[in-house]
Design a protein around this motif. Structure first.
Motif, mmCIF file in Angstrom:
data_model
loop_
_atom_site.group_PDB
_atom_site.id
_atom_site.type_symbol
_atom_site.label_atom_id
_atom_site.label_comp_id
_atom_site.label_asym_id
_atom_site.label_seq_id
_atom_site.Cartn_x
_atom_site.Cartn_y
_atom_site.Cartn_z
ATOM 1 N N SER A 45 -45.640 -70.334 91.348
ATOM 2 C CA SER A 45 -47.093 -70.424 91.481
ATOM 3 C C SER A 45 -47.535 -71.725 92.146
ATOM 4 O O SER A 45 -46.901 -72.772 91.976
ATOM 5 N N PHE A 47 -50.430 -73.091 91.318
ATOM 6 C CA PHE A 47 -51.412 -73.702 90.411
ATOM 7 C C PHE A 47 -51.029 -75.125 90.007
ATOM 8 O O PHE A 47 -51.745 -76.088 90.291
ATOM 9 N N SER A 48 -49.903 -75.278 89.344
ATOM 10 C CA SER A 48 -49.520 -76.593 88.834
ATOM 11 C C SER A 48 -49.161 -77.586 89.931
ATOM 12 O O SER A 48 -49.561 -78.754 89.862
ATOM 13 N N ASP A 79 -53.631 -70.085 85.667
ATOM 14 C CA ASP A 79 -52.480 -69.757 86.504
ATOM 15 C C ASP A 79 -52.212 -68.253 86.445
ATOM 16 O O ASP A 79 -51.309 -67.777 85.760
ATOM 17 N N THR A 82 -48.558 -66.894 87.575
ATOM 18 C CA THR A 82 -47.513 -66.916 86.554
ATOM 19 C C THR A 82 -47.773 -65.882 85.467
ATOM 20 O O THR A 82 -46.855 -65.204 85.004
#
Length: 247
Positions: A45, A47-48, A79, A82
């Motif tokens: 992902s 996102f992080s 997220d 995920t």
């Protein structure tokens, strides 16, 4: 992640100082898209990695005492990449991957950021159908009433929609009249600002709390992204400065 439908916070001051700001996009087709940074322990992902990227640019661009720093992250759905991957694996009968469960929680990347930069102040993740920028500014303002804090890092992350996210967006558009950016499924954008009390910024840049400028787009981080882009230090431009993510 805390979900709010309205903003109960009230500002005690008219503005906050912008100590640092940064934006990052990946796979959106916009000018300035970056290759997705590698972040140990986080896979699949955007996102992080994007959350860490914009946070790192702010925190390295304006170093400070982690014990006197708080963090607040806003994202409508978190997220989703995920979460969807974990769901598909479960439905297909595959062995559960605890890594996916961990990183599907927005607080996971905040924990990573806190470890990397020694941040021990309060940390929050919020999801809202109201104005994320307004809520983040108000939250920062309230947190800075604490004399033991000097700075608040506020950030937002938004991912492109999977089929499930697209369905949620259509429902929200129909019920609440909200509009969402059309991002490719693998795309993501993030923005962060490091905020202090009025007058704390060396540049003297101030951002009003009640009137952030521009049209509010409820549920999205577009206004946060636009504001961070205005105040971003050119030294944090990805074309001028290498990313801070660890390999």
């Amino acid at each position: 992640m805390t979900t709010t439908d309205e903003n109960p916070l009230r500002s005690s001051r008219a503005s906050l100082s912008v100590l640092a700001a940064a934006t990052a996009t990946h796979g959106t087709g916009r000018d300035g898209d970056i290759a997705l940074p590698k972040l140990p322990g986080f896979v699949e992902s955007a996102f992080s990695p994007l959350a860490y990227e914009v946070s790192a640019r702010c925190l390295t661009g304006c170093p400070g005492d982690g014990a006197r720093t708080a963090v607040a992250l806003a994202s409508l759905a978190g997220d989703t990449t995920t979460a969807d991957l974990a769901s598909r694996r479960m439905v297909s009968g595959r062995v559960h991957n605890p890594l996916l469960f961990m990183q599907a929680t927005a607080n996971s990347v905040l924990g990573h950021i806190s470890r990397e930069f020694g941040i021990t102040g309060q940390m929050f993740s919020i999801s809202t159908l109201d104005d994320p920028l307004g809520e983040l500014l108000s939250m920062a303002d309230v947190l800075l009433d604490d004399p033991e804090l000097d700075r608040v890092l506020v950030l937002g992350v938004e991912l492109g929609g999977s089929e499930r996210v697209a369905a949620v967006h259509r429902e929200l558009e129909a019920e609440n009249g909200l509009t969402f950016p059309d991002l490719p499924a693998s795309a993501g954008l993030a923005a962060a600002m490091l905020l202090g009390r009025p007058g704390d910024g060396a540049s003297g840049v101030q951002v009003p709390i009640e009137r952030t400028g521009g049209a509010v787009q409820p549920g999205t981080i577009q206004t946060l992204f636009a504001l961070a882009a205005v105040h971003a230090d050119p030294r944090t431009d990805p074309e001028r400065t290498p990313t801070h993510a660890h390999q």
